[in-house]
Scaffold this motif. Structure first.
Motif, mmCIF file in Angstrom:
data_model
loop_
_atom_site.group_PDB
_atom_site.id
_atom_site.type_symbol
_atom_site.label_atom_id
_atom_site.label_comp_id
_atom_site.label_asym_id
_atom_site.label_seq_id
_atom_site.Cartn_x
_atom_site.Cartn_y
_atom_site.Cartn_z
ATOM 1 N N ARG A 349 0.834 -1.208 0.000
ATOM 2 C CA ARG A 349 0.000 0.000 0.000
ATOM 3 C C ARG A 349 0.864 1.252 0.000
ATOM 4 O O ARG A 349 0.606 2.197 -0.741
ATOM 5 C CB ARG A 349 -0.924 -0.010 1.227
ATOM 6 N N GLU A 350 1.898 1.249 0.830
ATOM 7 C CA GLU A 350 2.782 2.412 0.900
ATOM 8 C C GLU A 350 3.548 2.598 -0.404
ATOM 9 O O GLU A 350 3.699 3.716 -0.905
ATOM 10 C CB GLU A 350 3.764 2.234 2.062
ATOM 11 N N ALA A 351 4.012 1.484 -0.991
ATOM 12 C CA ALA A 351 4.734 1.577 -2.263
ATOM 13 C C ALA A 351 3.819 2.074 -3.372
ATOM 14 O O ALA A 351 4.229 2.864 -4.223
ATOM 15 C CB ALA A 351 5.317 0.206 -2.629
ATOM 16 N N GLY A 352 2.564 1.626 -3.362
ATOM 17 C CA GLY A 352 1.617 2.075 -4.382
ATOM 18 C C GLY A 352 1.331 3.551 -4.310
ATOM 19 O O GLY A 352 1.121 4.213 -5.329
ATOM 20 N N VAL A 353 1.346 4.095 -3.079
ATOM 21 C CA VAL A 353 1.108 5.536 -2.911
ATOM 22 C C VAL A 353 2.305 6.328 -3.416
ATOM 23 O O VAL A 353 2.148 7.371 -4.055
ATOM 24 C CB VAL A 353 0.833 5.853 -1.424
ATOM 25 N N ARG A 354 3.520 5.849 -3.157
ATOM 26 C CA ARG A 354 4.719 6.620 -3.477
ATOM 27 C C ARG A 354 5.109 6.528 -4.954
ATOM 28 O O ARG A 354 5.726 7.445 -5.483
ATOM 29 C CB ARG A 354 5.906 6.141 -2.623
ATOM 30 N N LEU A 355 4.763 5.419 -5.603
ATOM 31 C CA LEU A 355 5.133 5.287 -7.015
ATOM 32 C C LEU A 355 4.216 6.142 -7.880
ATOM 33 O O LEU A 355 3.042 6.329 -7.554
ATOM 34 C CB LEU A 355 5.039 3.822 -7.443
ATOM 35 N N PRO A 356 4.720 6.658 -8.972
ATOM 36 C CA PRO A 356 3.929 7.592 -9.777
ATOM 37 C C PRO A 356 2.847 6.906 -10.605
ATOM 38 O O PRO A 356 3.047 5.826 -11.157
ATOM 39 C CB PRO A 356 4.976 8.240 -10.700
ATOM 40 N N GLY A 357 1.680 7.568 -10.676
ATOM 41 C CA GLY A 357 0.611 7.252 -11.623
ATOM 42 C C GLY A 357 0.238 5.803 -11.740
ATOM 43 O O GLY A 357 -0.016 5.103 -10.756
ATOM 44 N N ALA A 358 0.192 5.332 -12.993
ATOM 45 C CA ALA A 358 -0.255 3.976 -13.295
ATOM 46 C C ALA A 358 0.652 2.928 -12.667
ATOM 47 O O ALA A 358 0.210 1.827 -12.341
ATOM 48 C CB ALA A 358 -0.310 3.787 -14.806
ATOM 49 N N MET A 359 1.924 3.250 -12.466
ATOM 50 C CA MET A 359 2.844 2.296 -11.867
ATOM 51 C C MET A 359 2.425 1.950 -10.439
ATOM 52 O O MET A 359 2.538 0.808 -9.999
ATOM 53 C CB MET A 359 4.267 2.859 -11.876
ATOM 54 N N GLY A 360 1.914 2.948 -9.713
ATOM 55 C CA GLY A 360 1.449 2.704 -8.351
ATOM 56 C C GLY A 360 0.265 1.756 -8.315
ATOM 57 O O GLY A 360 0.194 0.856 -7.478
ATOM 58 N N ASN A 361 -0.702 1.953 -9.233
ATOM 59 C CA ASN A 361 -1.845 1.041 -9.300
ATOM 60 C C ASN A 361 -1.396 -0.373 -9.663
ATOM 61 O O ASN A 361 -1.914 -1.369 -9.134
ATOM 62 C CB ASN A 361 -2.855 1.532 -10.343
ATOM 63 N N THR A 362 -0.438 -0.472 -10.575
ATOM 64 C CA THR A 362 0.047 -1.781 -11.022
ATOM 65 C C THR A 362 0.724 -2.537 -9.883
ATOM 66 O O THR A 362 0.474 -3.729 -9.677
ATOM 67 C CB THR A 362 1.035 -1.610 -12.187
ATOM 68 N N ILE A 363 1.583 -1.860 -9.119
ATOM 69 C CA ILE A 363 2.303 -2.539 -8.046
ATOM 70 C C ILE A 363 1.343 -3.004 -6.967
ATOM 71 O O ILE A 363 1.546 -4.039 -6.323
ATOM 72 C CB ILE A 363 3.403 -1.627 -7.454
ATOM 73 N N GLY A 364 0.260 -2.263 -6.757
ATOM 74 C CA GLY A 364 -0.709 -2.672 -5.749
ATOM 75 C C GLY A 364 -1.434 -3.946 -6.121
ATOM 76 O O GLY A 364 -1.634 -4.830 -5.284
ATOM 77 N N ILE A 365 -1.839 -4.065 -7.381
ATOM 78 C CA ILE A 365 -2.609 -5.237 -7.815
ATOM 79 C C ILE A 365 -1.692 -6.428 -8.102
ATOM 80 O O ILE A 365 -1.816 -7.500 -7.510
ATOM 81 C CB ILE A 365 -3.440 -4.892 -9.067
ATOM 82 N N VAL A 366 -0.722 -6.224 -8.996
ATOM 83 C CA VAL A 366 0.168 -7.305 -9.403
ATOM 84 C C VAL A 366 1.033 -7.767 -8.232
ATOM 85 O O VAL A 366 1.224 -8.968 -8.015
ATOM 86 C CB VAL A 366 1.042 -6.858 -10.592
ATOM 87 N N GLY A 367 1.559 -6.811 -7.458
ATOM 88 C CA GLY A 367 2.404 -7.183 -6.324
ATOM 89 C C GLY A 367 1.657 -8.032 -5.316
ATOM 90 O O GLY A 367 2.197 -9.010 -4.792
ATOM 91 N N GLY A 368 0.396 -7.650 -5.021
ATOM 92 C CA GLY A 368 -0.398 -8.436 -4.086
ATOM 93 C C GLY A 368 -0.629 -9.848 -4.571
ATOM 94 O O GLY A 368 -0.507 -10.826 -3.817
ATOM 95 N N LEU A 369 -0.967 -9.993 -5.849
ATOM 96 C CA LEU A 369 -1.213 -11.324 -6.409
ATOM 97 C C LEU A 369 0.055 -12.173 -6.405
ATOM 98 O O LEU A 369 0.047 -13.345 -6.011
ATOM 99 C CB LEU A 369 -1.749 -11.194 -7.845
ATOM 100 N N ILE A 370 1.165 -11.569 -6.853
ATOM 101 C CA ILE A 370 2.409 -12.327 -6.961
ATOM 102 C C ILE A 370 2.924 -12.740 -5.591
ATOM 103 O O ILE A 370 3.277 -13.905 -5.359
ATOM 104 C CB ILE A 370 3.469 -11.502 -7.716
ATOM 105 N N ILE A 371 2.962 -11.799 -4.660
ATOM 106 C CA ILE A 371 3.494 -12.113 -3.331
ATOM 107 C C ILE A 371 2.610 -13.127 -2.623
ATOM 108 O O ILE A 371 3.094 -14.085 -2.011
ATOM 109 C CB ILE A 371 3.631 -10.821 -2.505
ATOM 110 N N GLY A 372 1.298 -12.937 -2.702
ATOM 111 C CA GLY A 372 0.389 -13.883 -2.061
ATOM 112 C C GLY A 372 0.525 -15.277 -2.635
ATOM 113 O O GLY A 372 0.624 -16.261 -1.884
ATOM 114 N N GLN A 373 0.537 -15.386 -3.966
ATOM 115 C CA GLN A 373 0.648 -16.691 -4.615
ATOM 116 C C GLN A 373 1.990 -17.348 -4.313
ATOM 117 O O GLN A 373 2.071 -18.548 -4.025
ATOM 118 C CB GLN A 373 0.454 -16.532 -6.128
ATOM 119 N N ALA A 374 3.054 -16.547 -4.380
ATOM 120 C CA ALA A 374 4.390 -17.099 -4.125
ATOM 121 C C ALA A 374 4.529 -17.566 -2.684
ATOM 122 O O ALA A 374 5.143 -18.604 -2.415
ATOM 123 C CB ALA A 374 5.449 -16.046 -4.449
#
Length: 508
Positions: A349-374
């Motif tokens: 959540r913190e990384a998604g806020v600090r990263l710019p624009g669309a990249m922040g939204n991407t890290i929130g969704i993709v990062g959650g899926l990847i980390i959870g699955q892994a």
């Protein structure tokens, strides 16, 4: 510490010397010496911040054009009688006041032989303009959001409440920043003692600079240690307008797109603007979901630990075996699993806020899926923990106010510790502690749990707009924030006869 004021004199050279002393080594401030009048016999000194004044087609250029063609006596007469034709022109009698006026982004004019300085309004400081509100999305209603300019923000509120009873009090805060604060309210609705208390708290501190309304919020809170905010924040002008119509006050700060609404209560944080723009059925569904979300965002991970560690007998056997099978091979206790996943989601959540624009939204969704699955595939956590933590995150996102949601995110770890230690008893002890704290919390004299408590203070009218919102035809009185004799806000006029006439027209 108060400084001595330097009066403005009729000698232009002295005034220039004082201004040059104050603003030496300030290359962004333009200083022009000119001669006005038909015969060029009146000396003047114009100073302004470079990007804040338009010398082309502004009120300043029109004024200078007039003064260049006037006789000497006409210039002094126009200045002394305030006949400049500029509604917002302000006269200063001291050098320090003129310097403050210059730093608001306006032009300051000194004229030889005239013992006052004139502030001439212009474009002012650059700002981002009116944008869409980011943090308070609505399905229906205005999409305008506040800006960084306190003047524009006040205008956006007044645009929605076009009454002369809307008052704006200006105050400066910050010894060095001299930030403009606007206190907005409706004169006949707000309690005078509330305004006195707000002004008392604003005068109760001295600080170098106020760069955002959050500084004011922290310095004027009564119980600073509480995780629950005692000021309601908003980026939406329509929400601020709605609040002053309820008898509350709105505090706007220059350089901040966030307005402070006071007083407030728990129920006000759960409401959204489109609760009143949509029909009551869908508004009630959304509001009850938000109340449930605020509860589960705080207690769900702790509840899971209490059940799996202490009270497995309440689970059906099939579900219990499913939980046990999912946790087979996981090397950590359940509490470590939960804390690891919670910290991972908070980090995302913190990384998604600090990263710019669309990249922040991407890290929130993709990062959650990847980390959870892994994490599940590596047997570091069980799938059920990922589901519990994800559902908890969704609940926190459903809370409309970000500061209010933060309180539940913090208390979530408090409940995790208690439930991992004491099970259901810890959860009940935690709920009791939170309720006791909320019961003793007030926002400028209003109980935080209103109308859970104190509903009789407003003859139980606030309960009509509480866990569920009654049809708008029945919301005829303002909440407790407004003066008692001014609480009627809606009068329904009879229209049965007109309805029958329309029906007759369609039958013909």
């Amino acid at each position: 510490m108060r400084m001595e004021k330097t009066p403005i004199t009729g000698l232009l050279s002295e005034n220039i010397a004082h201004m040059e002393r104050l603003f030496c080594v300030c290359d962004d401030i333009k200083k022009k010496q000119m001669k006005l009048g038909k015969n060029k016999d009146v000396e003047c000194y114009l100073t302004f911040i470079e990007v804040s004044v338009d010398m082309g087609s502004s009120a300043l250029s029109e004024l200078l054009k007039y003064l260049r063609g006037a006789e000497k006596e006409e210039i002094y007469e126009a200045l002394s009688q305030n006949a400049l034709g500029i509604s917002d022109a302000t006269y200063f009698e001291t050098i320090e006041e003129a310097a403050d006026g210059l730093l608001t982004g306006e032009a300051i004019l000194f004229v030889d032989g005239f013992e006052k300085a004139v502030k001439i309004p212009d474009d002012g400081y650059p700002n981002m303009g009116v944008n869409e509100a980011d943090s308070e999305k609505v399905i229906r209603g205005s999409n305008e959001g506040f800006t960084d300019s306190v003047k524009q923000n006040a205008a956006l509120v007044r645009k929605r409440v076009r009454s002369p009873k809307v008052k704006v009090k200006q105050q400066k805060s910050g010894v060095r920043s001299k930030t403009n604060l606007y206190l907005m309210y409706i004169e006949d609705l707000v309690y005078p003692k509330l305004l006195e208390e707000i002004e008392r708290r604003l005068d109760g501190f001295e600080i170098d600079g106020v760069l955002d309304s959050g500084v004011i919020e922290q310095l004027t809170e009564e119980k600073w240690y509480s995780p629950f905010p005692q000021f309601q924040t908003t980026e939406r002008p329509d929400r601020a307008a709605m609040s002053i119509l309820e008898g509350r006050a709105v505090l706007l700060s220059d350089n901040s797109p966030i307005a402070l609404i006071l007083p407030t209560d728990y129920n006000s944080f759960i409401k959204t603007s489109d609760d009143y723009y949509n029909r009551w059925e869908i508004a009630n569904l959304g509001r009850m979901l938000r109340y449930l979300s605020s509860f589960f965002a705080m207690t769900l991970p702790g509840f899971y630990l209490a059940v799996t560690n202490f009270h497995t007998q309440i689970l059906p056997t099939t579900l219990l075996l499913s939980f046990a099978d999912a946790r087979s091979g996981v090397p950590f206790p359940a509490v470590i699993e939960v804390i690891l996943m919670e910290l991972s989601f908070e980090l995302l959540r913190e990384a998604g806020v600090r990263l710019p624009g669309a990249m922040g939204n991407t890290i929130g969704i993709v990062g959650g899926l990847i980390i959870g699955q892994a994490a599940v595939e590596a047997n570091l956590v069980s799938p059920i923990v990922v589901i519990v933590i994800s559902f908890t995150a969704l609940c926190s996102f459903a809370i409309p106010n970000e500061e209010f949601a933060t309180a539940f995110r913090i208390l979530k770890f408090f409940f995790i510790a208690l439930c991992a230690w004491l099970g259901f008893f810890g959860m009940l002890a935690g709920l009791l502690a939170v309720l006791i704290h909320l019961a003793g919390l007030k926002s400028f004299g209003i109980p935080y749990l209103m109308p859970f408590v104190g509903a009789d203070l407003n003859d139980y009218e606030d309960e009509r707009d509480f866990l569920w919102r009654q049809p708008i035809q029945k919301l005829r009185r303002r909440p407790i924030f407004a003066r008692r004799r001014e609480r009627t806000k809606l009068v329904i006029k009879k229209r049965e006869r007109e309805g029958k006439e329309i029906e007759d027209v369609f039958r013909e």
